[in-house]
Write an enzyme that holds these catalytic residues in place. Structure first.
Site, short mmCIF file in Angstrom:
data_model
loop_
_atom_site.label_atom_id
_atom_site.label_comp_id
_atom_site.label_asym_id
_atom_site.label_seq_id
_atom_site.Cartn_x
_atom_site.Cartn_y
_atom_site.Cartn_z
CG ASP A 103 -2.04 1.13 1.08
OD1 ASP A 103 -1.99 1.69 0.10
OD2 ASP A 103 -2.84 1.19 2.13
CG ASP A 122 -3.35 4.08 -3.43
OD1 ASP A 122 -4.05 3.02 -4.06
OD2 ASP A 122 -3.25 4.65 -2.71
CD GLU A 123 -5.20 -0.78 -1.27
OE1 GLU A 123 -5.08 -1.74 -0.51
OE2 GLU A 123 -6.56 -0.02 -1.45
#
Length: 389
Positions: free
Chosen positions: A14, A109-110
Site C-alpha cells: 500500500d 496505489d495498492e
C-alpha cells in the site's frame, strides 16, 4: 482453514499518500509541506489524497476541499494528474511482476501479491516483501507500507498497522495472538454502522467478537455474520486474482461552477473521451456501448447510451457519440457534473471486422503515434488544440 490457504504466502503493498507523495517527489519545494491533491479549494471537489503533513491538521480523503482549506490555509492544493499517477503505478507493477505473475491490483496505489511459488527462487515471503519495499524506495523514491501473511485479510491488516513506511509480518503460528487485542473496527467491512451494532453487543476487540458463536452472529448480521466469525479467527481463503474482467471504464467531472454553455460542455466531453480512449488502448480493449451521464444543479441525474455496430478504442468516435447524446437532451437547468463511460468491452482482437472499419486506419496510426509521444514525454507533451483553453 484449508491446507491450501495455510500454505499461501501473501504480500499486500500500500503506497503511502500516493498522489501527494508523487507530487512531493517531483517538486522538491513541496517536501515537508502540507499537500492536498484534489483541485481548487474553492471548488466543490473533495480531497483525493493528502500528504501526512496535511493529515496532521485533520485533513483526510473525501473531505470537501473547502473544509480542507479551512483546516490548513497554508496547504498547497494541486489538481489530480491521473496520467502521471498511472505511469508511476505501472512502474511499481513492473517491480511486482519481477517476483510473481500473481498480482491483484486494488487501485493505482495498492495490490496483493501471491508469492507462494516464488519463495524457491527469491527466498522467504518476508525477504521478497522487504526487497520490493526497498526497490520502490531506491528506484522510484517513494514509500510503501507492506504486510506479509498467510491470506489477503491478514496481509492487508498488517500493511495498515504501522503506516507510513510500515513493514509488518504476521507469523502463521501467532495469528490469534496477533488479532485478539485489535479493535473490532480493524476487520475488513466493519464500518461505522456495524461498529455501533457490535459495540451495543459489548464487542470492542476481536477477542470479544470471538466469544460470540457463529449461529448468534448469523442471527444478528445475516450472511455477514458468518464472515465475521471467520475473519475474527484469521480465516480468509480467497485467492489472489491476477486478472479481473473490466465491465466498464468511465470518467466524469464535477464543475467548480454550474455550466449551461454547450460548447464548454462539449470541450469537457472531448477531454474525457481522450482519457477513456487512451485507457482503452493501454488495456488493449475496445468498447461497443457509450453512455453519457449528466447531473443538474438540483442533483437530478440523467444518462443516455448508444451501442455501436463496431467496437472502438478511438476517442474521436467516443466523443462524437457522446456529443450526439448530449445534443439530444434539452438542458432544463445548468449542469454540475458530466461524464462518459464505455461498456460492452472486448479485447482488441475480438469481434468481426467491418467493411466500414477501413476509414479509421489513419486514425489508428495517429493515436498510436500520439500514445507513443505521451508515453515518452509525459501527458502534457501533446494535446488537442481545443483543450488548450
Amino acid at each position: 482453514m484449508s491446507q491450501q490457504a495455510k500454505k499461501r504466502q501473501i504480500i499486500h503493498v500500500d503506497m503511502d499518500a500516493f498522489y501527494a507523495s508523487v507530487e512531493q517527489r517531483d517538486d522538491p519545494s513541496l517536501q515537508g509541506r502540507p499537500v492536498v491533491v484534489g483541485g481548487n479549494p474553492n471548488s466543490r471537489g473533495v480531497v483525493s489524497t493528502a500528504s501526512y503533513e496535511a493529515r496532521e491538521t485533520g485533513i483526510h480523503s473525501a473531505m470537501p476541499l473547502v473544509e480542507a482549506q479551512r483546516r490548513c490555509p497554508q496547504a498547497v492544493f494541486l489538481p489530480v494528474n491521473i496520467q502521471k499517477y498511472r505511469k508511476v503505478s505501472q512502474q511499481i507493477r513492473e517491480i511486482f511482476l519481477t517476483y510473481t505473475p500473481l498480482v491483484e491490483p486494488l487501485s493505482l496505489d495498492e495490490a496483493f501479491l501471491d508469492v507462494t511459488a516464488s519463495t524457491r527462487l527469491f527466498g522467504s515471503a518476508e525477504k521478497i516483501a522487504l526487497t520490493i519495499k526497498e526497490r520502490i524506495k531506491d528506484e522510484l523514491n517513494l514509500c510503501a507500507s507492506v504486510g506479509v501473511a498467510s491470506n489477503k485479510f491478514l496481509a492487508k491488516l498488517a500493511s495498515d498497522l504501522e503506516k507510513p513506511n510500515g513493514f509488518v509480518v504476521i507469523d502463521s503460528n501467532g495469528i490469534q495472538e496477533f488479532l485478539d487485542p485489535l479493535p473490532v473496527g480493524r476487520i475488513w467491512g466493519v464500518g461505522k454502522k456495524m461498529l455501533e451494532r457490535l459495540e451495543n453487543l459489548n464487542v470492542h476487540t476481536i477477542s470479544d467478537l470471538r466469544r460470540i458463536d457463529q449461529a448468534s452472529l448469523s442471527r444478528f448480521f445475516g450472511s455477514w455474520g458468518n464472515q465475521l466469525y471467520l475473519l475474527a479467527r484469521g480465516i480468509d481463503n480467497r485467492p489472489v486474482e491476477s486478472v479481473h474482467e473490466a465491465k466498464s471504464i468511465g470518467r466524469e467531472t464535477t464543475f467548480a461552477f454550474d455550466i449551461s454553455d454547450r460548447q464548454e460542455l462539449e470541450t469537457i466531453l472531448l477531454e474525457l473521451a481522450c482519457d477513456i480512449g487512451q485507457n482503452l488502448r493501454k488495456e488493449k480493449l475496445k468498447s461497443k456501448t457509450i453512455t453519457l451521464k449528466i447531473r443538474y444543479n438540483d442533483f437530478r441525474t440523467l444518462s443516455r447510451s448508444h451501442t455501436l455496430s463496431q467496437a472502438t478504442h478511438l476517442e474521436d468516435i467516443i466523443y462524437t457519440k457522446a456529443r450526439q447524446l448530449l445534443s439530444e437532451i434539452t438542458l432544463q437547468r445548468p449542469l454540475r457534473l458530466i461524464g462518459i463511460s464505455v461498456s460492452n468491452l472486448m479485447g482488441q482482437g475480438e469481434g468481426h471486422l467491418s467493411l466500414f472499419e477501413e476509414p479509421h486506419r489513419n486514425q489508428e496510426k495517429l493515436v498510436q503515434a500520439i500514445d507513443s509521444i505521451l508515453e515518452k514525454y509525459g501527458d502534457k507533451s501533446i494535446t488537442r488544440a481545443r483543450l488548450l483553453q
